[in-house]
Design a protein around this motif. Structure first.
Motif, PDB file in Angstrom:
ATOM      1  N   GLY A 141      11.382  25.576  23.855  1.00 31.33           N
ATOM      2  CA  GLY A 141      10.987  26.700  22.999  1.00 31.33           C
ATOM      3  C   GLY A 141      11.719  26.597  21.672  1.00 31.33           C
ATOM      4  O   GLY A 141      11.734  25.545  21.041  1.00 31.33           O
ATOM      5  N   ASP A 142      12.389  27.710  21.271  1.00 29.45           N
ATOM      6  CA  ASP A 142      13.104  27.657  19.993  1.00 29.45           C
ATOM      7  C   ASP A 142      14.600  27.361  20.177  1.00 29.45           C
ATOM      8  O   ASP A 142      15.390  27.512  19.260  1.00 29.45           O
ATOM      9  CB  ASP A 142      12.895  28.959  19.202  1.00 29.45           C
ATOM     10  CG  ASP A 142      13.353  30.189  19.978  1.00 29.45           C
ATOM     11  OD1 ASP A 142      13.778  30.042  21.140  1.00 29.45           O
ATOM     12  OD2 ASP A 142      13.277  31.303  19.417  1.00 29.45           O
ATOM     13  N   ILE A 143      14.978  26.920  21.391  1.00 30.97           N
ATOM     14  CA  ILE A 143      16.381  26.563  21.625  1.00 30.97           C
ATOM     15  C   ILE A 143      16.522  25.041  21.630  1.00 30.97           C
ATOM     16  O   ILE A 143      15.860  24.336  22.387  1.00 30.97           O
ATOM     17  CB  ILE A 143      16.892  27.141  22.967  1.00 30.97           C
ATOM     18  CG1 ILE A 143      16.917  28.663  22.920  1.00 30.97           C
ATOM     19  CG2 ILE A 143      18.286  26.615  23.311  1.00 30.97           C
ATOM     20  CD1 ILE A 143      17.950  29.269  21.992  1.00 30.97           C
ATOM     21  N   VAL A 144      17.381  24.566  20.746  1.00 30.21           N
ATOM     22  CA  VAL A 144      17.693  23.133  20.689  1.00 30.21           C
ATOM     23  C   VAL A 144      19.129  22.998  21.180  1.00 30.21           C
ATOM     24  O   VAL A 144      20.048  23.566  20.580  1.00 30.21           O
ATOM     25  CB  VAL A 144      17.574  22.604  19.244  1.00 30.21           C
ATOM     26  CG1 VAL A 144      17.982  21.146  19.183  1.00 30.21           C
ATOM     27  CG2 VAL A 144      16.155  22.786  18.735  1.00 30.21           C
ATOM     28  N   SER A 145      19.312  22.287  22.285  1.00 27.65           N
ATOM     29  CA  SER A 145      20.645  22.201  22.892  1.00 27.65           C
ATOM     30  C   SER A 145      21.133  20.768  22.878  1.00 27.65           C
ATOM     31  O   SER A 145      20.397  19.853  23.228  1.00 27.65           O
ATOM     32  CB  SER A 145      20.609  22.676  24.345  1.00 27.65           C
ATOM     33  OG  SER A 145      20.145  23.985  24.416  1.00 27.65           O
ATOM     34  N   VAL A 146      22.374  20.632  22.503  1.00 27.47           N
ATOM     35  CA  VAL A 146      22.994  19.316  22.405  1.00 27.47           C
ATOM     36  C   VAL A 146      23.975  19.144  23.553  1.00 27.47           C
ATOM     37  O   VAL A 146      24.708  20.077  23.873  1.00 27.47           O
ATOM     38  CB  VAL A 146      23.766  19.231  21.069  1.00 27.47           C
ATOM     39  CG1 VAL A 146      24.628  17.996  21.018  1.00 27.47           C
ATOM     40  CG2 VAL A 146      22.818  19.300  19.903  1.00 27.47           C
ATOM     41  N   THR A 147      23.964  17.971  24.167  1.00 28.11           N
ATOM     42  CA  THR A 147      24.954  17.672  25.208  1.00 28.11           C
ATOM     43  C   THR A 147      25.857  16.539  24.736  1.00 28.11           C
ATOM     44  O   THR A 147      25.366  15.530  24.232  1.00 28.11           O
ATOM     45  CB  THR A 147      24.262  17.213  26.509  1.00 28.11           C
ATOM     46  OG1 THR A 147      23.524  18.311  27.045  1.00 28.11           O
ATOM     47  CG2 THR A 147      25.262  16.757  27.562  1.00 28.11           C
ATOM     48  N   ILE A 148      27.155  16.738  24.911  1.00 23.30           N
ATOM     49  CA  ILE A 148      28.111  15.652  24.665  1.00 23.30           C
ATOM     50  C   ILE A 148      28.937  15.496  25.942  1.00 23.30           C
ATOM     51  O   ILE A 148      29.628  16.427  26.366  1.00 23.30           O
ATOM     52  CB  ILE A 148      29.035  15.939  23.461  1.00 23.30           C
ATOM     53  CG1 ILE A 148      28.174  16.198  22.215  1.00 23.30           C
ATOM     54  CG2 ILE A 148      29.975  14.764  23.209  1.00 23.30           C
ATOM     55  CD1 ILE A 148      28.392  17.530  21.614  1.00 23.30           C
ATOM     56  N   SER A 149      28.811  14.330  26.558  1.00 25.51           N
ATOM     57  CA  SER A 149      29.522  14.069  27.818  1.00 25.51           C
ATOM     58  C   SER A 149      30.885  13.447  27.536  1.00 25.51           C
ATOM     59  O   SER A 149      31.143  13.002  26.415  1.00 25.51           O
ATOM     60  CB  SER A 149      28.704  13.112  28.682  1.00 25.51           C
ATOM     61  OG  SER A 149      27.445  13.669  28.955  1.00 25.51           O
ATOM     62  N   ALA A 150      31.708  13.371  28.583  1.00 26.81           N
ATOM     63  CA  ALA A 150      33.058  12.795  28.473  1.00 26.81           C
ATOM     64  C   ALA A 150      33.720  13.322  27.203  1.00 26.81           C
ATOM     65  O   ALA A 150      34.251  12.554  26.393  1.00 26.81           O
ATOM     66  CB  ALA A 150      32.976  11.269  28.468  1.00 26.81           C
ATOM     67  N   ALA A 151      33.667  14.643  27.033  1.00 30.20           N
ATOM     68  CA  ALA A 151      33.985  15.254  25.734  1.00 30.20           C
ATOM     69  C   ALA A 151      35.370  15.900  25.727  1.00 30.20           C
ATOM     70  O   ALA A 151      35.575  16.916  25.062  1.00 30.20           O
ATOM     71  CB  ALA A 151      32.906  16.280  25.401  1.00 30.20           C
ATOM     72  N   ASP A 152      36.322  15.311  26.424  1.00 28.06           N
ATOM     73  CA  ASP A 152      37.649  15.936  26.515  1.00 28.06           C
ATOM     74  C   ASP A 152      38.296  16.117  25.142  1.00 28.06           C
ATOM     75  O   ASP A 152      38.869  17.172  24.860  1.00 28.06           O
ATOM     76  CB  ASP A 152      38.554  15.122  27.444  1.00 28.06           C
ATOM     77  CG  ASP A 152      37.996  15.145  28.851  1.00 28.06           C
ATOM     78  OD1 ASP A 152      36.965  14.486  29.085  1.00 28.06           O
ATOM     79  OD2 ASP A 152      38.559  15.854  29.697  1.00 28.06           O
TER      80      ASP A 152
END
Ligand SMILES: Cc1cc2nc3c(=O)[nH]c(=O)nc-3n(C[C@H](O)[C@H](O)[C@H](O)COP(=O)(O)OP(=O)(O)OC[C@H]3O[C@@H](n4cnc5c(N)ncnc54)[C@H](O)[C@@H]3O)c2cc1C
Length: 419
Positions: free
Chosen positions: A310-321
């Motif tokens: 929809g109108d939500i754009v979500s970013v994932t960053i893994s191993a993000a300590d």
């Protein structure tokens, strides 16, 4: 009939409880927080004015336990994804875009066609998959497949970060192999990307709770288990942080379905993984998107994946300590510049955002920790374990959690001393 006490209402505990309720067992879940779902949850965000998930959760159509769980709780159809397996990628360094689209058969013939391959890769590089198949328990992904080259940078590294929440130089090769074997090598129909149609709560959590309560199961919230006392070969009492003590009868059993650090406080001398890795998610509410749903993998940037719903754009960053230590505003600025570029909205001012830092998103999935995963049984006859960190043979995922819960329910069912 005895009662099965399930400690923790994350997906592992819910899966155990649902599986037991299906067999007519009496189930009582004790959850420390005020909600079910644990690390897989949704909430109403005042800043964005809508419901968001704590983090993007990607499943694959080969996640058979997760799909059959959804069917059981009446939530089939709660996930959505493309009709065919396709993973679009963009390399922010070179600007190149490509799509990984596995073929229908078990043998990946598509890699023989140069235009289907990851850009700049040669056919012989794909033989690295055979080395992954022969991984020994002590090897990291990079030990097996090497730590350089176009295929490493554009395929193995993003895949390892997504599947293990660790860099290929640290993550256990055996766990990545389990994912590749059950999905990519099972053909196109097993690796279609899936995500919650509305939110994680509507897909997994609310229907599980409804399913359980409709069958007489109960969930008690704000019930942190502080101590288990033991007598001879059995757990004897459950002592809660609010002072309540429950004395277990001969017929009662307990499934501890909490993260490893919490389990180690409750169970003496428990062998379990040590350390964890963070995942950072940034949710932007972007006006004017056309309501599409999809995911994009990113190489050469701060962002690893972008999910559009929809109108939500979500970013994932893994191993993000390291990133998780940055102020949220800085994380939002860093990621927005990449999002705007990828979605070709360069001139848009930064959209309203929410940064969610899950500092203990998964256990550190290193070869050493794989050896420390514990089976379902404990030294006490009426006490069992579930959780994404237990010895499921899979990475710490929804699929692993749901399988662990089912395994714990099977163990309770077969427990002769507690029928
Ligand atoms: C940001 C993020 C992104 C992720 N992305 C993906 C993905 O893309 N795909 C995927 O498959 N998986 C993903 N995962 C992993 C997935 O969410 C987890 O593997 C799964 O939710 C773990 O479930 P669990 O029940 O084992 O543990 P938890 O969800 O941690 O549940 C444990 C529960 O026990 C409770 N508890 C703890 N101690 C006590 C106590 N003493 N007494 C009572 N209750 C207690 C906790 O409050 C919690 O509710 C992601 C996780 C995160 C955080």
């Amino acid at each position: 009939m005895g009662c099965v006490h399930v400690i923790g209402a994350g997906l592992s505990g819910l899966s155990a409880a649902v599986s037991l309720a299906c067999r007519g067992k009496r189930v009582l879940i004790h959850e420390a927080s005020g909600h079910a779902g644990g690390r897989c949850r949704s909430y109403d965000d005042a800043n964005l004015g809508c419901r968001i998930d704590n983090g993007n959760h990607l499943l694959l159509s080969g996640n058979t336990a997760a799909l059959s769980f959804l069917e059981t709780i009446g939530a089939d159809g709660a996930l959505t994804g493309p009709e065919r397996a396709a993973f679009p990628f963009v390399d922010l360094d070179s600007g190149k875009r490509w799509t990984v689209a596995p073929g229908t058969g078990r043998i990946p013939w598509w890699i023989a066609v140069p235009s289907s391959r990851v850009p700049g890769t040669r056919l012989r590089e794909y033989a690295s998959i055979l080395r992954l198949a022969r991984a020994t328990p002590g090897q990291t992904v990079a030990d097996c497949i090497g730590g350089e080259g176009a295929l490493f940078r554009l395929f193995w590294e993003p895949l390892t970060l997504a599947a293990l929440n660790m860099s290929p130089h640290e993550g256990a090769a055996s766990l990545l192999w389990a994912v590749v074997r059950e999905t990519f090598l099972a053909g196109e129909a097993a690796c279609r990307p899936l995500m919650a149609r509305d939110c994680l709560n509507r897909a997994f959590i609310k229907p599980s709770v409804q399913f359980l309560t409709a069958r007489g199961g109960q969930i008690r919230f704000h019930k942190r288990l502080g101590e288990i006392t033991y007598k001879e070969s059995r757990a004897e009492t459950l002592r809660f942080a609010d002072g309540e003590t429950l004395v277990l009868t001969d017929k009662d059993t307990v499934i501890v379905a909490v993260p490893p650090a919490s389990a180690a406080l409750l169970i003496p001398n428990l062998r379990c993984p040590e350390g964890s890795r963070a995942i950072v998610n940034v949710h932007f509410r972007v006006e004017g998107l056309n309501g599409n749903t999809g995911i994009i993998g990113i190489v050469g940037g701060v962002c690893h994946w972008i999910f559009v719903r929809g109108d939500i754009v979500s970013v994932t960053i893994s191993a993000a300590d390291a990133l998780a230590e940055f102020p949220s505003e800085r994380i939002a600025h860093l990621t927005w510049s990449e999002v705007a570029r990828i979605l070709e909205h360069q001139n848009l001012p930064m959209a309203p955002y929410r940064v969610i830092k899950e500092k203990r998103a998964t256990f550190a999935q290193s070869p050493a920790n794989v050896r420390r995963r514990h089976g379902v049984e404990t030294a006490w006859r009426n006490l069992f374990l579930a959780g994404d960190w237990t010895d499921t043979g899979l990475p710490a995922t929804i699929e692993g959690s749901i399988r662990s819960g089912r395994t714990a329910a099977d163990a309770v069912q077969h427990c002769t001393s507690c029928t």
